[in-house]
Motif scaffolding. Structure first.
Motif: not given
Lengths: 150, 150
Positions: A120-127, B130-136, B138-150
């Motif tokens: 979502d745009p809000e979270t995307a902006e923050r991250d 560097g990145i790990e401290h700045h992922v919400s 929500r983003t982490l979930a998307l990352f996990a899902a993406f890595a999974q299906r790759s």
DNA sequence: GATGATTATTAGCCTATGCTAACTTTTTGC
DNA sequence: GCAAAAAGTTAGCATAGGCTAATAATCATC
């Protein structure tokens, strides 16, 4: 040097330790320029929107107090990124403009990438705000390519 | 309030400014815990590998001097993340172990994600750091899902 | 078990980044 | 054009996180 299985004693171990250390050193270096980059990027935006960047606006958008902004602007001026006159708005130097452009570019790519993942745009902006300072050129290129083909 | 087009005068503008500020405040908060998280994660690794975490090993892997490690360990102890005795190795408290586990989890996901994008392992490791401290979450979930299906 | 090497700590310094309180300058509105 | 409000600055404080130099403790080896 017969017992290569000793704790900490292999060449490979030593290389791994050093490479690890270099990663952390790299992260610390990135951290040092983060604040400067955020300010310069914001100043560029404000100038684009309003024709000038006033400390009070920087303060509101960064979420810090006016004295903090003043002190940080002092460092930016010292580092040749901005010019300023007492009680006046702030402007970017050539160097500052170049840095702002680069930051904006990075920010855009990271943001578009996160959006293309379905965030979502809000979270995307923050991250994006946090991540943008920690992506290498190589990663940035992959992000850009991914966002493109989505 | 007829002229809604005035600079800075709309409700929408005010909301945007505040949300921007909150993003920056969030990034600053994340920055405050970064060092602690890196130490705790590393300490957990060392204990796993060697049965204990010695300051000298932390120092080598973090790429900082021994006194810096000592001072940082002091803060970690104060914050209830580790226990230590003078001239002895460091151990994690329950809280420290929980934090380490969480960090390791995040790190793994970010790393796997970057690798699945096609990044080389060396760069992936650096960027993940560097990145790990700045992922919400929500983003982490998307990352996990993406890595999974790759 | 003494002694040299390794490891850990302490003291003291620096910079960056935040804050509040107090003051000055500029802007605005009558 | 003056008074009040807004904006900017300065002074002074705190914390985190680096460093070097000096000191202290532990370990390993003979």
């Amino acid at each position: 040097m017969i017992d290569d299985e000793n704790l900490e004693s292999t060449e490979a171990e030593a290389r791994a330790v050093e490479s690890r250390a270099e990663a952390f050193i790299g992260v610390r270096e990135a951290r040092r320029s983060e604040v400067a980059e955020d300010y310069v990027e914001l100043i560029a935006e404000l100038i684009h929107e309003n024709g000038e960047a006033r400390p009070v606006d920087i303060s509101a958008r960064m979420g810090v107090t006016a004295p903090t902004v003043a002190k940080t602007l002092g460092r930016l001026a010292r580092d040749g990124l901005i010019t300023r006159a007492k009680y006046r708005s702030v402007f970017l130097t050539e160097e500052g403009r170049a840095l702002a452009k680069e930051c904006r570019h990075r920010h855009e790519i990271v943001l578009r990438f996160l959006l293309s993942l379905g965030l979502d745009p809000e979270t995307a902006e923050r991250d994006a705000e946090g991540i943008e300072h920690h992506v290498s050129e190589r990663t940035l290129a992959l992000f850009a390519a991914f966002a493109q083909r989505s």
